[in-house]
Design an enzyme around this catalytic site. Structure first.
Site, mmCIF file in Angstrom:
data_model
loop_
_atom_site.group_PDB
_atom_site.id
_atom_site.type_symbol
_atom_site.label_atom_id
_atom_site.label_comp_id
_atom_site.label_asym_id
_atom_site.label_seq_id
_atom_site.Cartn_x
_atom_site.Cartn_y
_atom_site.Cartn_z
ATOM 1 N N GLY A 70 -5.661 10.591 1.270
ATOM 2 C CA GLY A 70 -6.351 10.009 2.646
ATOM 3 C C GLY A 70 -7.368 8.884 2.258
ATOM 4 O O GLY A 70 -7.454 8.077 3.264
ATOM 5 N N CYS A 82 -3.601 11.204 11.154
ATOM 6 C CA CYS A 82 -2.921 11.878 10.409
ATOM 7 C C CYS A 82 -3.157 13.452 10.951
ATOM 8 O O CYS A 82 -2.153 14.293 10.949
ATOM 9 C CB CYS A 82 -2.569 11.590 8.923
ATOM 10 S SG CYS A 82 -4.496 11.535 8.154
ATOM 11 N N ARG A 142 -6.085 2.556 18.896
ATOM 12 C CA ARG A 142 -5.704 4.047 19.308
ATOM 13 C C ARG A 142 -6.321 4.504 20.582
ATOM 14 O O ARG A 142 -5.540 5.360 21.344
ATOM 15 C CB ARG A 142 -6.013 5.100 18.140
ATOM 16 C CG ARG A 142 -5.050 5.116 17.116
ATOM 17 C CD ARG A 142 -5.605 6.104 15.847
ATOM 18 N NE ARG A 142 -4.935 5.915 14.684
ATOM 19 C CZ ARG A 142 -5.320 6.060 13.539
ATOM 20 N NH1 ARG A 142 -6.662 6.888 13.419
ATOM 21 N NH2 ARG A 142 -4.422 6.243 12.662
ATOM 22 N N GLY A 191 0.819 -1.183 0.061
ATOM 23 C CA GLY A 191 -0.096 0.163 0.090
ATOM 24 C C GLY A 191 0.893 1.279 -0.071
ATOM 25 O O GLY A 191 1.941 1.205 0.180
ATOM 26 N N ALA A 192 0.199 2.656 -0.184
ATOM 27 C CA ALA A 192 0.783 3.713 -0.252
ATOM 28 C C ALA A 192 1.718 3.918 1.093
ATOM 29 O O ALA A 192 2.909 4.302 0.846
ATOM 30 C CB ALA A 192 -0.077 5.067 -0.524
ATOM 31 N N ARG A 207 -12.773 17.306 2.653
ATOM 32 C CA ARG A 207 -11.791 16.697 1.765
ATOM 33 C C ARG A 207 -11.972 17.499 0.580
ATOM 34 O O ARG A 207 -12.847 18.035 0.015
ATOM 35 C CB ARG A 207 -12.621 15.506 1.199
ATOM 36 C CG ARG A 207 -11.797 14.713 0.037
ATOM 37 C CD ARG A 207 -10.720 13.918 0.938
ATOM 38 N NE ARG A 207 -10.933 12.737 1.665
ATOM 39 C CZ ARG A 207 -10.060 12.284 2.547
ATOM 40 N NH1 ARG A 207 -9.081 12.623 2.788
ATOM 41 N NH2 ARG A 207 -10.630 11.116 3.378
ATOM 42 N N HIS A 220 -2.104 17.236 3.784
ATOM 43 C CA HIS A 220 -3.176 17.945 4.358
ATOM 44 C C HIS A 220 -2.927 19.091 5.082
ATOM 45 O O HIS A 220 -1.799 19.441 5.398
ATOM 46 C CB HIS A 220 -3.634 16.943 5.786
ATOM 47 C CG HIS A 220 -4.223 15.798 5.569
ATOM 48 N ND1 HIS A 220 -4.780 15.121 4.245
ATOM 49 C CD2 HIS A 220 -4.723 14.603 6.229
ATOM 50 C CE1 HIS A 220 -5.274 14.126 4.154
ATOM 51 N NE2 HIS A 220 -5.158 13.589 5.206
ATOM 52 N N GLN A 249 -8.249 18.376 3.509
ATOM 53 C CA GLN A 249 -7.581 16.966 3.468
ATOM 54 C C GLN A 249 -7.515 16.405 1.942
ATOM 55 O O GLN A 249 -8.468 16.499 1.103
ATOM 56 C CB GLN A 249 -8.271 15.882 4.506
ATOM 57 C CG GLN A 249 -7.982 16.435 5.856
ATOM 58 C CD GLN A 249 -8.876 15.537 6.731
ATOM 59 O OE1 GLN A 249 -9.348 15.553 7.665
ATOM 60 N NE2 GLN A 249 -8.524 13.973 6.503
#
Length: 344
Positions: A160, A129, A100, A13-14, A242, A249, A156
């Site tokens: 994302g 992020c 988290r 993935g990225a 967005r 961002h 953003q």
């Protein structure tokens, strides 16, 4: 120097690819690197600076002998496989949202609350992020002025939302330029009922809504994670938007403080904040913009100014590459900090 056997979960993935880059760029002392992904990517070859890696399938037995694993394969993957990594004695730095808010898992931005790493039980969570770049910018200001309230609006990038979000912006932009009606399939949230065009548009929704309080999940992440990282009941109000930007961002951040704001002191604190660059020269129209800092690991702050009517308030503009500082770099930096602290 001691070296470590490293795994990257979600390596194709990225963020996973950025994690690999960060391991090399910031000299994480690895002995070996194992790239893990789903069965669909098994056998795929990834090359970085002359080093070739063959992607392996993630299984329950993937972590035998691994010292530290960086995770970015989605919350459901972390939920399913993390326990096997912990049982294997592996330290896990998780970029997903799954752990988290677990009270037993430290949520860490190294320059803000590295002390929390001492309490880990095999898992450390990487914050969202948008939260990372905001608390990094505000940390020294909070220490000196004692922040009581934060009002933040985010701008953003579509990355994302993953590759699908980026592809949607590319495709829709061309459709609009060709005089066609843009087709929306992914944004604002792939799992939600409706989708809206992002090309030449701003969408005031990132992630799904919490119908009980009318905020989105992304907004509530900023609220709850900021409280946990700063370890105090700070008031946070977030609006997440967005925008048609590919990567990076931006945030408009307003704070109210217990002590009155001294603007010169604020500039001094920001100038000496670890991991933060003060990029503010209004006489020459110098301020942070995302296209200036792609691939950069720092948080960039500009447009710093006092509130016109409140001596206890300050506004600023905060920019960061969310794939780097907001994900991959912060994860690797946690690992480096743990080595520095003798915890790894």
């Amino acid at each position: 120097m001691k070296t470590y056997k490293v795994a990257i979960v979600g390596a194709t993935g990225a963020v996973g690819r950025e994690m690999l880059r960060c391991i090399f760029q910031f000299h994480f002392p690895y002995e070996s690197i194992k790239l893990l992904a789903s069965s669909r990517s098994k056998g795929k070859e990834i090359e970085y600076e002359g080093h070739k890696f063959i992607v392996e399938e993630l299984t329950e037995g993937s972590f035998a002998g691994i010292d530290v694993a960086f995770w970015s394969a989605g919350g459901s993957v972390s939920a399913k496989y993390m326990e096997y990594a912990v049982k294997a004695g592996c330290i896990n730095i998780d970029n997903t949202s799954h752990f988290r808010m677990d009270p037993n898992v430290p949520l860490v931005v190294p320059e803000v609350n590295a002390y929390a790493l001492k309490n880990h039980k095999g898992i450390i969570a990487n914050p969202n992020c948008t939260t990372i770049q905001m608390v990094s910018a505000l940390n020294r200001l909070d220490e000196y002025f004692d922040i009581e309230r934060i009002i933040v609006s985010t701008y953003q990038a579509v990355s994302g939302a993953g590759v699908a979000g980026m592809e949607e912006l590319y495709r829709q932009s061309q459709e609009v330029l060709d005089g066609k009606e843009p087709v929306a399939k992914t944004l604002p949230c792939a799992s939600d009922k409706k989708h809206y065009p992002i090309a030449f548009n701003c969408i005031p929704q990132v992630d799904v809504f919490n119908l009980d309080n009318r905020y989105t999940k992304e907004e509530m992440k900023m609220v709850n994670e900021t409280k946990k990282i700063f370890n105090k009941d700070i008031k946070v109000n977030a609006t997440c938007v967005r925008v048609p930007v590919l990567r990076g961002h931006s945030e408009s951040v307003y704070i109210e403080t217990k002590k009155p704001i001294d603007l010169d002191k604020a500039f001094e604190l920001l100038s000496h904040s670890h991991g933060v660059e003060l990029y503010d020269d209004i006489e020459n129209q110098v301020y942070p913009m995302v296209n200036l800092f792609i691939g950069d690991e720092l948080v960039h702050v500009g447009r710093v100014r006092k509130d016109l009517d409140n001596d206890h308030a300050l506004s600023m503009w905060v920019v960061a590459d969310q794939l780097m500082k907001g994900a991959a770099y912060n994860s690797v930096d946690i690992g480096l900090k743990m080595i520095e602290m003798g915890l790894l």
